[in-house]
Design a protein around this motif. Structure first.
Motif, mmCIF file in Angstrom:
data_model
loop_
_atom_site.group_PDB
_atom_site.id
_atom_site.type_symbol
_atom_site.label_atom_id
_atom_site.label_comp_id
_atom_site.label_asym_id
_atom_site.label_seq_id
_atom_site.Cartn_x
_atom_site.Cartn_y
_atom_site.Cartn_z
ATOM 1 N N SER A 2 0.828 -1.185 0.000
ATOM 2 C CA SER A 2 0.000 0.000 0.000
ATOM 3 C C SER A 2 0.869 1.244 0.000
ATOM 4 O O SER A 2 1.889 1.290 0.669
ATOM 5 C CB SER A 2 -0.899 -0.023 1.232
ATOM 6 O OG SER A 2 -1.574 1.202 1.363
ATOM 7 N N SER A 4 0.122 3.910 1.391
ATOM 8 C CA SER A 4 -0.096 4.632 2.635
ATOM 9 C C SER A 4 0.972 4.309 3.664
ATOM 10 O O SER A 4 1.063 4.984 4.678
ATOM 11 C CB SER A 4 -1.480 4.306 3.206
ATOM 12 O OG SER A 4 -1.537 2.939 3.560
ATOM 13 N N LEU A 31 -7.315 6.881 5.250
ATOM 14 C CA LEU A 31 -7.331 6.269 3.925
ATOM 15 C C LEU A 31 -8.103 7.139 2.940
ATOM 16 O O LEU A 31 -9.027 7.855 3.329
ATOM 17 C CB LEU A 31 -7.992 4.888 4.000
ATOM 18 C CG LEU A 31 -7.309 3.847 4.870
ATOM 19 C CD1 LEU A 31 -8.137 2.572 4.915
ATOM 20 C CD2 LEU A 31 -5.916 3.546 4.356
ATOM 21 N N GLU A 35 -9.500 3.738 -1.125
ATOM 22 C CA GLU A 35 -8.936 2.710 -0.241
ATOM 23 C C GLU A 35 -9.948 2.272 0.812
ATOM 24 O O GLU A 35 -10.039 1.092 1.136
ATOM 25 C CB GLU A 35 -7.655 3.219 0.425
ATOM 26 C CG GLU A 35 -6.485 3.405 -0.524
ATOM 27 C CD GLU A 35 -5.985 2.110 -1.142
ATOM 28 O OE1 GLU A 35 -6.060 1.058 -0.486
ATOM 29 O OE2 GLU A 35 -5.510 2.150 -2.294
ATOM 30 N N LYS A 38 -12.482 0.100 -0.953
ATOM 31 C CA LYS A 38 -11.866 -1.183 -1.285
ATOM 32 C C LYS A 38 -11.818 -2.078 -0.055
ATOM 33 O O LYS A 38 -12.131 -3.271 -0.134
ATOM 34 C CB LYS A 38 -10.461 -0.956 -1.855
ATOM 35 C CG LYS A 38 -9.775 -2.213 -2.320
ATOM 36 C CD LYS A 38 -8.502 -1.924 -3.101
ATOM 37 C CE LYS A 38 -7.551 -1.068 -2.338
ATOM 38 N NZ LYS A 38 -6.247 -0.921 -2.993
ATOM 39 N N ARG A 39 -11.464 -1.512 1.088
ATOM 40 C CA ARG A 39 -11.407 -2.282 2.337
ATOM 41 C C ARG A 39 -12.807 -2.782 2.719
ATOM 42 O O ARG A 39 -12.980 -3.937 3.097
ATOM 43 C CB ARG A 39 -10.821 -1.433 3.451
ATOM 44 C CG ARG A 39 -10.739 -2.191 4.779
ATOM 45 C CD ARG A 39 -10.121 -1.360 5.863
ATOM 46 N NE ARG A 39 -8.696 -1.223 5.616
ATOM 47 C CZ ARG A 39 -7.880 -0.509 6.367
ATOM 48 N NH1 ARG A 39 -8.340 0.142 7.414
ATOM 49 N NH2 ARG A 39 -6.598 -0.445 6.087
ATOM 50 N N ARG A 115 -12.048 -2.985 -7.649
ATOM 51 C CA ARG A 115 -11.529 -2.837 -6.285
ATOM 52 C C ARG A 115 -11.205 -4.191 -5.665
ATOM 53 O O ARG A 115 -10.178 -4.360 -5.004
ATOM 54 C CB ARG A 115 -12.536 -2.077 -5.410
ATOM 55 C CG ARG A 115 -12.673 -0.609 -5.769
ATOM 56 C CD ARG A 115 -13.518 0.144 -4.781
ATOM 57 N NE ARG A 115 -14.877 -0.352 -4.656
ATOM 58 C CZ ARG A 115 -15.917 0.080 -5.356
ATOM 59 N NH1 ARG A 115 -15.762 1.038 -6.253
ATOM 60 N NH2 ARG A 115 -17.119 -0.422 -5.151
#
Length: 179
Positions: A2, A4, A31, A35, A38-39, A115
């Motif tokens: 990631s 991040s 996020l 993101e 997607k999570r 995603r």
């Protein structure tokens, strides 16, 4: 992994000061909208697999479970898809309500698969075994797109790739393309 940085320090935490590690655990990185979605999608799909009888481990998931998941999501859809027997079939803006079912819009399903495809690989799955990248998923999405376009009376035309030679030609065209 990631961008991040939340997964980048795994296995090398001995080089990072304890205070920084504790601070990172207390204040998680914010996020992006993508993101976060997607999570959420990944967690929803994982829960869907756990609720199957018998439960399906993610490692044994295949395109059939993905297709079942997409069909399951239709019950939460908000897009009216007229059936062929409906008097409003093929009309983009029907004048009255009908009993045709609500479904997930093609664009929503397409974005969801994108995603989930990315999340699968970010969570350790290999691109070669990614059930979200299966040809049968692409075929299903194409069929949904075409079915919904016909039901609404909007012809779907695939956009042609433009080259430098015909850029002027395509930019002066006044036709509208739906994707």
């Amino acid at each position: 992994m990631s961008s991040s940085g939340s997964h980048g320090a795994e296995g090398s935490s001995s080089n990072i000061p304890i205070e920084y590690q504790q601070q990172q655990q207390q204040s998680p990185v914010t996020l992006s909208r993508y993101e976060s979605q997607k999570r959420r999608d990944w967690n929803t799909f994982g829960q869907y697999l756990k609720n199957q009888r018998p439960p399906v481990p993610l490692s044994q998931c295949n395109c059939n479970q993905v297709l079942d998941f997409l069909r399951y999501l239709d019950q939460f859809g908000k897009t009216k898809v007229h059936l062929q027997g409906c008097m409003f079939y093929g009309q983009p803006e029907p004048p009255a309500p009908c009993t045709c079912p609500l479904r997930q819009a093609w664009g929503s399903l397409d974005a969801l698969i994108g995603r989930l495809r990315a999340a699968y690989e970010e969570n350790g799955g290999s691109p070669e075994t990614n059930p979200f990248a299966s040809g049968s998923i692409r075929v299903y999405l194409r069929e949904v797109r075409e079915c919904q376009a016909k039901a609404r009376g909007i012809p779907y035309k695939k956009k042609k790739k433009t080259t430098k030679g015909n850029m002027e030609e395509s930019s002066t065209s006044s036709s509208i393309h739906f994707s």
